[in-house]
Design a protein around this motif. Sequence first.
Motif, PDB file in Angstrom:
ATOM      1  N   GLN A   9      46.114  73.684  11.946  1.00 13.24           N
ATOM      2  CA  GLN A   9      46.517  74.955  12.122  1.00 13.24           C
ATOM      3  C   GLN A   9      47.776  74.770  11.179  1.00 13.24           C
ATOM      4  N   PHE A  10      47.807  75.247   9.988  1.00 12.02           N
ATOM      5  CA  PHE A  10      48.816  75.245   9.154  1.00 12.02           C
ATOM      6  C   PHE A  10      48.788  76.180   8.104  1.00 12.02           C
TER       7      PHE A  10
ATOM      8  N   PRO B 244      40.638  80.538  10.208  1.00 10.09           N
ATOM      9  CA  PRO B 244      39.377  81.223   9.947  1.00 10.09           C
ATOM     10  C   PRO B 244      38.166  80.214   9.800  1.00 10.09           C
ATOM     11  N   ARG B 245      38.389  79.149   9.073  1.00  3.68           N
ATOM     12  CA  ARG B 245      37.354  78.190   8.534  1.00  3.68           C
ATOM     13  C   ARG B 245      36.605  77.671   9.513  1.00  3.68           C
ATOM     14  N   VAL B 246      37.388  77.357  10.896  1.00  2.00           N
ATOM     15  CA  VAL B 246      36.792  76.648  11.966  1.00  2.00           C
ATOM     16  C   VAL B 246      36.037  77.535  12.432  1.00  2.00           C
TER      17      VAL B 246
ATOM     18  N   TYR C 253      31.706  84.492  13.712  1.00  5.71           N
ATOM     19  CA  TYR C 253      31.758  85.392  12.620  1.00  5.71           C
ATOM     20  C   TYR C 253      32.907  86.346  12.518  1.00  5.71           C
ATOM     21  N   GLN C 254      32.819  87.105  13.771  1.00  5.46           N
ATOM     22  CA  GLN C 254      33.490  88.262  14.046  1.00  5.46           C
ATOM     23  C   GLN C 254      35.149  87.764  14.087  1.00  5.46           C
ATOM     24  N   LYS C 255      35.417  86.589  14.783  1.00  4.92           N
ATOM     25  CA  LYS C 255      36.658  86.012  14.646  1.00  4.92           C
ATOM     26  C   LYS C 255      37.023  85.515  13.108  1.00  4.92           C
TER      27      LYS C 255
ATOM     28  N   ASP D  42      40.515  86.509   8.495  1.00  9.22           N
ATOM     29  CA  ASP D  42      40.279  86.571   7.109  1.00  9.22           C
ATOM     30  C   ASP D  42      39.596  87.543   6.311  1.00  9.22           C
ATOM     31  N   PRO D  43      39.993  88.942   6.545  1.00  5.07           N
ATOM     32  CA  PRO D  43      39.076  90.081   6.346  1.00  5.07           C
ATOM     33  C   PRO D  43      38.919  90.326   4.741  1.00  5.07           C
TER      34      PRO D  43
END
Length: 638
Positions: A278-279, A414-416, A448-450, A455-456
């Motif tokens: 988380q960076f 978002p990637r995780v 996916y919603q998260k 990261d919209p």
Amino acid sequence: MKHGWAVILGVCALVYANSLQNSFHYDDEHSILDNLHIRDLGNISSFFQDPATFSRDADKGMYRPLLLLTYALNHAYGMKYGEGGYDVVGYHVVNLLLHALSACLIWWLTSLMFGRKDVSLAAGLLFALHPLATEPVNYISSRSESLAAMFYLLGMVFFVEGEKKGKGRMVLSWAALALGLLCKSTVITMPAVLLLFDYLFCSRRDWGKLKQRLFERHIPYWVIAGGYVALIWVNGFLSGSVKAPVRDGWTQFLTQIKGFVFYWTLLLWPLGLNVEHQFFEQRSLEGVATFGALLLVLSFLGMLVYLFFRRKDLPFFLMGWGLVAMLPVMVVPLNVLVNERRLYLPCAAFCIGLALLLRSERARKLKIGGRDLGIALMALILLGYGLLSFERNRVWKDDFSLWGDAVSKAPMMPRVHLYLGNTHKEAAFASADSAEVSEHWKAARRGYQKTVELDPQGDLGLRAFNNLGAVNFVLDDIDAAEKAYRRAVEISPQYADAIVNLGTISHERVRRREVAPDRQRQTLEQAIRYYQQALGFQPNHPYAHANMGLAYFDLGEWEKAHQSYERAYFLRPRDDKLLNNMGNLFATLGQQRPGAEGKKLLLKARQLYLGARRINPANPSPQRGLQYVEGLLNSGKW
């Protein structure tokens, strides 16, 4: 210890024994599993010419030909002696051997530099067991780090040996630099590190002596490095990398100021390791943390100045080596802000320094119960490193453990969430239990919603919109699926995955008879145009070819269907849905043709159904197709 290398190899084998069955992850999909270039050893020459051979996706090309060669050899060996070209054990064995060899090279280098067996063995073991090595060992695509580091360390060993054994060793050192650059461009720092080493330890800070040695020893390194830069500019790798930087210089500078402190913290205290930390980017000097990080960096640089002028050459060299080795990834803006594998080579300098500290004269004088305190501390550190590494291997076991761990440690990245969602999606397709399937789809949708929430407008949100559409599609909400796909295309009009899926929406509406009979052919042709459009952006998109084959099948254009399926099969031979659809095509053709020719086609269909069932037993379609074909073959008509 004369045979310290054997001890290091044994320790590596022991600590990483539980990593050999760990699965492929993350970038392994596009660079190994779906990379058709590594499936044929005849492509080796193209590895050295075209960066696009690095990946299934041309836009992810990198110039790492020797890395690709190792993948191709892994694949070829697996095809001949293993259970297929993607038997993960073979890939892990190579990763582990590379790490063990790098640890042995640290043992060798330290022996040459100090002539002390206790220090060299300690340095090699510390590096072998340091938890920061778990990513390059467990993550197949991170082989670039250990392979490049191996040649980097080998070049340093031959340089130091060249002081005693002459020019022959120097030639080997130059060759090691060239080979290392063909694995990863970060090896380009080696000439600067060796020049610093020469100035401090060989020339003894005598500029005149160093000048005399420049042409004979150092100029070839810089010529090789310059030639490499020219090569990657000509083949487009460098020019493509610098064309559109992912962030501006000021943001990169401030972000990596934080990153520098982050990296040092991990070296000193390797806990809380994560595939995605988380960076976040830093855009201004505001905030106590950023200001504190800047002060720490200035303190580090001040320490380097102090050590230099106080002639503390060894700590100055080790700290300088670690810093110089990190410069490429700190200066060049990269998509991923920080990751653990970038510390692999700096960790070598750290472990040598730690070994020297623990085996220093002052440490050896300290006693506890009459015993050497330094040895006791060394044993505790090695034991702690070994246990942490062994446990970290478990996290890399599969995508559920890896991305589940990442979500728990970095919930704002978002990637995780995207990759954990992908993991649930794949599990839903592979499961035969309806309740379990439902839970996986719900979990995938949440992931996916998260991702979209975090990261919209970015690349990860784009992929999440597309995958969210896929979930809605499977859950029979076609309208919601189409809306998600169109949102992805709005963000990126050339996003091939979403364009393919829009074609699938058109195709599915025909299959569900939502389209009037007189418009069905037109709608299927529209789907094909979507697939062709996607292939214009990504020519080797396996699903575009596979879905186009299915559309041609529904149109009754058998030859075009066959051609599309064959291309898809070449690109993705282990797709159960594709094999099932190919089986349907051959079963249909077999029924239409009499005698031996029809029987041959039906037998081919049976083979494809069996393959699909073997890949995914939870998919009921191949079993139904198999039963149908068996009935035809047993009917006596063929």
